[in-house]
Design a protein around this motif. Sequence first.
Motif, short mmCIF file in Angstrom:
data_model
loop_
_atom_site.label_atom_id
_atom_site.label_comp_id
_atom_site.label_asym_id
_atom_site.label_seq_id
_atom_site.Cartn_x
_atom_site.Cartn_y
_atom_site.Cartn_z
N LEU A 216 49.73 21.99 43.50
CA LEU A 216 50.53 22.21 42.91
C LEU A 216 51.32 20.69 42.56
N THR A 217 52.10 20.44 41.74
CA THR A 217 52.77 19.30 41.51
C THR A 217 54.09 19.64 42.33
N ASP A 218 54.77 18.33 42.61
CA ASP A 218 55.68 18.47 43.23
C ASP A 218 57.01 19.27 42.29
N GLU A 219 57.09 19.20 41.38
CA GLU A 219 58.08 19.84 40.42
C GLU A 219 57.75 21.36 40.16
N ALA A 220 56.41 21.89 40.24
CA ALA A 220 55.92 23.15 40.37
C ALA A 220 56.53 23.69 41.46
N ARG A 221 56.40 23.03 42.84
CA ARG A 221 56.58 23.51 44.14
C ARG A 221 58.31 23.79 44.26
N ARG A 222 58.90 22.85 43.57
CA ARG A 222 60.31 22.91 43.70
C ARG A 222 60.63 24.05 43.07
N ILE A 223 60.04 24.46 41.73
CA ILE A 223 60.63 25.70 40.92
C ILE A 223 60.04 26.89 41.64
N LEU A 224 58.75 26.90 42.09
CA LEU A 224 58.49 28.11 42.70
C LEU A 224 59.13 28.56 44.12
N PHE A 225 59.28 27.67 44.85
CA PHE A 225 59.62 27.76 46.32
C PHE A 225 61.20 27.29 46.55
N GLY A 226 62.03 27.04 45.45
CA GLY A 226 63.31 26.73 45.55
C GLY A 226 64.01 27.91 46.12
#
Length: 232
Positions: A216-226
């Motif tokens: 995952l990109t850092d941005e995708a991780r932030r969105i998914l697991f925020g």
Amino acid sequence: MIELHYWPTPNGYKIRLLLEEAGLEYRIVPVDIGKGDQFKPDFLEISPNNKMPAIVDHAPGGGGSPLSLFESGAILLYLADKTGRFLPRSMRERHQALQWLFWQVAGLGPMAGQAGHFRVYAPEKVEYGIDRYTREVSRLYGVLDCQLQGRAFVAGDDYSIVDMAIYPWIVPYEAHGQSLAGFPALSRWFETVRARPATARVYEEPSTAYSSKQPLTDEARRILFGQGGPPG
């Protein structure tokens, strides 16, 4: 026509399996959960929990205006009732099947999801989390293996929405730290479901689900697991 708001995750695959098995006409509306599509206002109108899958049935059973539904278990149950297929009709057999549907949505799915998260997606290794959820998924595999002994499918002799709910959560077993080698009944069932033509059609496309092991990109991780809101 049924609109399926979808991304290729285990919960998304559940609904496609039923739509393909039943031969229902449907159109996929992609919901890219790595880009935050699940937070868009038009999606939240049909899925207020900002999770996919969701459906909009433009010809609902009983007629009337289009019907929107979220939560994969509820969608499976609705479509089974609408088509009169893939769920026993007698009260006793129906409820015996439904207990396994709820077992999946309340147990196998969340526990396997946590195992996948800590093993694949967590930004740091948390050994307690990895061990806790890997062991629990193994326990649930054992429960399922026992249920499948002497049965063709989870709820009995007939393929049902119960099998469709469970199978996508077994597909990424390696990512969840599991092996099917120690579960002979489960392994036999898994191969039977995988060989079904509808299953092959659903899984023939390249997957962007976490089982693909793509980072995952850092941005995708932030969105998914925020922790509770849309990207911003």
